[in-house]
Design a protein around this motif. Structure first.
Motif, PDB file in Angstrom:
ATOM      1  N   VAL A   1     -10.995  -5.737  -8.044  1.00  0.00           N
ATOM      2  CA  VAL A   1     -11.908  -5.797  -7.385  1.00  0.00           C
ATOM      3  C   VAL A   1     -12.803  -4.571  -7.049  1.00  0.00           C
ATOM      4  CG1 VAL A   1     -10.657  -5.575  -5.114  1.00  0.00           C
ATOM      5  CG2 VAL A   1     -12.695  -6.833  -5.134  1.00  0.00           C
ATOM      6  N   HIS A   2     -12.519  -3.624  -7.571  1.00  0.00           N
ATOM      7  CA  HIS A   2     -12.847  -2.529  -7.640  1.00  0.00           C
ATOM      8  C   HIS A   2     -13.306  -1.347  -6.385  1.00  0.00           C
ATOM      9  CE1 HIS A   2     -14.936  -2.460 -11.986  1.00  0.00           C
ATOM     10  NE2 HIS A   2     -14.126  -2.953 -11.939  1.00  0.00           N
ATOM     11  N   TYR A   3     -12.044  -2.031  -5.569  1.00  0.00           N
ATOM     12  CA  TYR A   3     -12.040  -1.283  -4.303  1.00  0.00           C
ATOM     13  C   TYR A   3     -10.877  -0.151  -4.702  1.00  0.00           C
ATOM     14  CZ  TYR A   3     -14.389  -4.813  -1.748  1.00  0.00           C
ATOM     15  OH  TYR A   3     -15.206  -5.750  -1.069  1.00  0.00           O
ATOM     16  N   ARG A   4     -10.715   0.800  -3.426  1.00  0.00           N
ATOM     17  CA  ARG A   4      -9.514   1.676  -3.294  1.00  0.00           C
ATOM     18  C   ARG A   4      -9.187   1.545  -1.893  1.00  0.00           C
ATOM     19  NH1 ARG A   4     -13.151   6.736  -5.709  1.00  0.00           N
ATOM     20  NH2 ARG A   4     -13.782   5.743  -7.687  1.00  0.00           N
ATOM     21  N   ARG A   5      -8.234   0.866  -1.701  1.00  0.00           N
ATOM     22  CA  ARG A   5      -7.667   0.593  -0.422  1.00  0.00           C
ATOM     23  C   ARG A   5      -6.069   0.511  -0.490  1.00  0.00           C
ATOM     24  NH1 ARG A   5     -11.634  -4.091   1.351  1.00  0.00           N
ATOM     25  NH2 ARG A   5     -13.522  -2.966   1.663  1.00  0.00           N
ATOM     26  N   ARG A   6      -5.458   0.644   0.734  1.00  0.00           N
ATOM     27  CA  ARG A   6      -4.078   0.284   0.970  1.00  0.00           C
ATOM     28  C   ARG A   6      -3.746  -0.682   2.430  1.00  0.00           C
ATOM     29  NH1 ARG A   6      -0.987   5.819   0.661  1.00  0.00           N
ATOM     30  NH2 ARG A   6      -1.758   6.846  -1.094  1.00  0.00           N
ATOM     31  N   VAL A   7      -3.124  -1.581   1.912  1.00  0.00           N
ATOM     32  CA  VAL A   7      -2.791  -2.584   3.203  1.00  0.00           C
ATOM     33  C   VAL A   7      -1.045  -2.641   3.423  1.00  0.00           C
ATOM     34  CG1 VAL A   7      -2.945  -4.855   4.273  1.00  0.00           C
ATOM     35  CG2 VAL A   7      -5.133  -3.499   3.264  1.00  0.00           C
ATOM     36  N   LEU A   8      -0.437  -2.344   4.397  1.00  0.00           N
ATOM     37  CA  LEU A   8       0.857  -2.727   4.617  1.00  0.00           C
ATOM     38  C   LEU A   8       1.037  -3.926   5.198  1.00  0.00           C
ATOM     39  CD1 LEU A   8       3.578  -1.103   4.577  1.00  0.00           C
ATOM     40  CD2 LEU A   8       3.222  -0.353   6.713  1.00  0.00           C
ATOM     41  N   LYS A   9       1.853  -4.794   4.872  1.00  0.00           N
ATOM     42  CA  LYS A   9       2.230  -6.203   5.286  1.00  0.00           C
ATOM     43  C   LYS A   9       3.468  -6.308   5.298  1.00  0.00           C
ATOM     44  CE  LYS A   9      -0.856  -9.485   4.542  1.00  0.00           C
ATOM     45  NZ  LYS A   9      -1.517 -10.428   3.941  1.00  0.00           N
ATOM     46  N   GLY A  10       4.207  -6.233   6.421  1.00  0.00           N
ATOM     47  CA  GLY A  10       5.650  -6.220   6.326  1.00  0.00           C
ATOM     48  C   GLY A  10       6.150  -5.233   5.654  1.00  0.00           C
TER      49      GLY A  10
ATOM     50  N   THR B   1       5.889  -4.391   2.438  1.00  0.00           N
ATOM     51  CA  THR B   1       5.196  -4.391   1.209  1.00  0.00           C
ATOM     52  C   THR B   1       3.743  -3.532   1.351  1.00  0.00           C
ATOM     53  OG1 THR B   1       6.054  -6.350   0.440  1.00  0.00           O
ATOM     54  CG2 THR B   1       4.364  -5.435  -0.901  1.00  0.00           C
ATOM     55  N   LEU B   2       3.703  -2.532   0.704  1.00  0.00           N
ATOM     56  CA  LEU B   2       2.620  -1.557   0.614  1.00  0.00           C
ATOM     57  C   LEU B   2       1.718  -2.196  -0.385  1.00  0.00           C
ATOM     58  CD1 LEU B   2       0.859   0.627   2.004  1.00  0.00           C
ATOM     59  CD2 LEU B   2       1.819   2.003   0.422  1.00  0.00           C
ATOM     60  N   PHE B   3       0.437  -2.752  -0.008  1.00  0.00           N
ATOM     61  CA  PHE B   3      -0.450  -3.472  -1.200  1.00  0.00           C
ATOM     62  C   PHE B   3      -1.269  -2.495  -1.567  1.00  0.00           C
ATOM     63  CE2 PHE B   3       1.395  -7.210   0.449  1.00  0.00           C
ATOM     64  CZ  PHE B   3       1.668  -7.985  -0.494  1.00  0.00           C
ATOM     65  N   VAL B   4      -1.476  -2.011  -2.671  1.00  0.00           N
ATOM     66  CA  VAL B   4      -2.502  -0.580  -3.148  1.00  0.00           C
ATOM     67  C   VAL B   4      -3.615  -1.298  -4.040  1.00  0.00           C
ATOM     68  CG1 VAL B   4      -2.599   1.491  -4.166  1.00  0.00           C
ATOM     69  CG2 VAL B   4      -0.582   0.797  -2.680  1.00  0.00           C
ATOM     70  N   CYS B   5      -4.656  -1.128  -3.888  1.00  0.00           N
ATOM     71  CA  CYS B   5      -5.844  -1.330  -4.827  1.00  0.00           C
ATOM     72  C   CYS B   5      -6.496   0.005  -5.217  1.00  0.00           C
ATOM     73  CB  CYS B   5      -7.028  -2.301  -4.280  1.00  0.00           C
ATOM     74  SG  CYS B   5      -8.169  -2.992  -5.278  1.00  0.00           S
ATOM     75  N   PRO B   6      -5.975   0.399  -6.416  1.00  0.00           N
ATOM     76  CA  PRO B   6      -6.753   1.875  -6.653  1.00  0.00           C
ATOM     77  C   PRO B   6      -7.553   1.673  -8.006  1.00  0.00           C
ATOM     78  CG  PRO B   6      -4.498   1.543  -7.812  1.00  0.00           C
ATOM     79  CD  PRO B   6      -4.816   0.230  -7.081  1.00  0.00           C
ATOM     80  N   CYS B   7      -8.786   1.202  -7.649  1.00  0.00           N
ATOM     81  CA  CYS B   7      -9.657   0.923  -8.868  1.00  0.00           C
ATOM     82  C   CYS B   7     -10.422   2.157  -8.849  1.00  0.00           C
ATOM     83  CB  CYS B   7     -10.598  -0.281  -8.430  1.00  0.00           C
ATOM     84  SG  CYS B   7      -9.565  -1.817  -8.636  1.00  0.00           S
ATOM     85  N   LEU B   8     -10.683   2.625 -10.175  1.00  0.00           N
ATOM     86  CA  LEU B   8     -11.642   3.837 -10.508  1.00  0.00           C
ATOM     87  C   LEU B   8     -13.008   3.082 -10.483  1.00  0.00           C
ATOM     88  CD1 LEU B   8     -12.041   6.750 -11.299  1.00  0.00           C
ATOM     89  CD2 LEU B   8     -11.873   5.963 -13.568  1.00  0.00           C
TER      90      LEU B   8
ATOM     91  N   ALA C   1       9.002  -6.577  -2.695  1.00  0.00           N
ATOM     92  CA  ALA C   1       8.531  -5.397  -3.353  1.00  0.00           C
ATOM     93  C   ALA C   1       8.066  -4.480  -2.211  1.00  0.00           C
ATOM     94  CB  ALA C   1       7.237  -5.994  -4.158  1.00  0.00           C
ATOM     95  N   GLU C   2       8.372  -3.241  -2.647  1.00  0.00           N
ATOM     96  CA  GLU C   2       7.786  -2.064  -1.519  1.00  0.00           C
ATOM     97  C   GLU C   2       6.521  -1.766  -2.089  1.00  0.00           C
ATOM     98  OE1 GLU C   2      11.324   0.534  -0.696  1.00  0.00           O
ATOM     99  OE2 GLU C   2      12.396  -1.103  -1.831  1.00  0.00           O
ATOM    100  N   ILE C   3       5.984  -1.746  -3.125  1.00  0.00           N
ATOM    101  CA  ILE C   3       4.651  -1.327  -3.538  1.00  0.00           C
ATOM    102  C   ILE C   3       4.127  -2.522  -4.449  1.00  0.00           C
ATOM    103  CG2 ILE C   3       3.133   0.245  -4.602  1.00  0.00           C
ATOM    104  CD1 ILE C   3       5.197   2.429  -4.223  1.00  0.00           C
ATOM    105  N   ALA C   4       3.093  -2.932  -4.293  1.00  0.00           N
ATOM    106  CA  ALA C   4       2.355  -4.018  -4.833  1.00  0.00           C
ATOM    107  C   ALA C   4       0.931  -3.852  -5.199  1.00  0.00           C
ATOM    108  CB  ALA C   4       2.422  -5.498  -4.193  1.00  0.00           C
ATOM    109  N   VAL C   5       0.738  -3.404  -6.464  1.00  0.00           N
ATOM    110  CA  VAL C   5      -0.636  -2.837  -6.825  1.00  0.00           C
ATOM    111  C   VAL C   5      -1.231  -3.773  -7.696  1.00  0.00           C
ATOM    112  CG1 VAL C   5       0.506  -1.877  -8.866  1.00  0.00           C
ATOM    113  CG2 VAL C   5      -1.629  -1.029  -8.136  1.00  0.00           C
TER     114      VAL C   5
END
Ligand SMILES: [Fe+2]
Ligand SMILES: [Fe+2]
Length: 283
Positions: free
Chosen positions: A228-237, A239-246, A220-224
């Motif tokens: 947890v109510h965070y707003r963060r991104r982490v690139l692993k390999g 895959t860009l992991f995205v946590c976009p919580c309002l 997966a190129e993006i994994a959302v």
């Protein structure tokens, strides 16, 4: 190119001031302003599946975008339907064509979106607690509300295993670019850290690293995710992991500025034949 906006945990029933919904119309307007083709919500739209369905319809109408989502744990709660089991709400939400739990959705340029709620396996909890401690879902005076509001027909670990199996069975074959979504937390980087005594316990109910492993195994190129109510991104390999919580209005800086919070939270990518290009947070 397809322009997709990612957001999670919009909690339209809780994000109210004097009873007025702070989120739905503003999110629809922001989605239109950013020219989204697709708005993907990673769960916790509300704590009542009927309101979740109404909100999805309003977002579709107001944004002009196609709305995709995975359910969150709040969306399947029985708080407003005490007689309902978690499957009742989960299955009612499956009737919405944008629910990725129905199966992957083909997007443009070889892309596909795939996902589901996911559950947890306690592995993010601190090792000083026993399995029985986690099964109680209670620490001090605080009870994790899934214990009383998410009534499945099987145990916690079996629910997690079921979601892992469903996700893996549904993921598209090689050759697709994948946008992967769960509500629960896929990687340890998005757990509460450093955890105080309480979160050493409650991290157990945030998700499982197995979901992140699935995202990476299937390329997966993006994994959302949300929850947890965070707003963060982490690139692993790759895959860009995205946590976009309002998150909750109570978690925003005072005085609350829903327009700004929504604009900053919504993460927009252009999906094309060569991959995903992130768009600026606020345009
Ligand atoms: Fe949430
Ligand atoms: Fe959640």
């Amino acid at each position: 190119m397809t322009r997709v906006g990612l957001i999670s945990d919009i909690h339209v029933d809780l994000n109210r001031i004097k009873g007025e919904d702070l989120v739905t119309d503003l999110l629809a307007r922001e989605s239109a302003r950013r020219n989204l083709d697709i708005l993907l919500i990673a769960g916790d739209i509300s704590s009542d599946y009927r309101l979740t369905l109404l909100t999805l319809a309003r977002l579709e109408e107001g944004s002009g975008a196609r709305v995709l989502f995975v359910p969150g744990n709040h969306d399947i709660w029985n708080e407003f339907h005490p007689e309902a089991k978690a499957w009742d709400a989960y299955n009612a939400l499956l009737e919405h064509l944008g629910n990725l739990a129905r199966g992957p959705v083909a997007l443009c340029d070889g892309w596909a979106a795939a996902g589901d709620l996911g559950w947890y396996d306690f592995s993010y909890g601190d090792g000083s607690f026993s399995f029985e401690d986690f099964e109680r879902m209670k620490y001090g005076e605080r009870t994790w509300q899934d214990k009383v509001k998410s009534i499945w027909d099987r145990g916690t670990l079996d629910m997690h295993r079921l979601f892992v199996q469903r996700l893996e069975a549904g993921l598209p074959a090689e050759g697709r670019r994948i946008l992967f979504a769960t509500h629960v937390v896929q990687i340890p980087e998005f757990t509460v850290a450093p955890p105080g005594p309480m979160w050493k316990y409650f991290n157990a109910f945030l998700g499982s690293p197995e979901y992140g492993e699935i995202a990476q195994r299937y390329g997966a190129e993006i994994a959302v995710c949300g929850h947890v109510h965070y707003r963060r991104r982490v690139l692993k390999g790759r895959t860009l992991f995205v946590c976009p919580c309002l998150g909750y209005v109570a978690e925003w800086p005072a005085p609350p500025d829903p327009e700004k919070e929504i604009a900053e939270t919504l993460q927009v990518f252009e999906l094309g034949p060569k991959g995903a290009v992130p768009m600026p947070w606020v345009t």
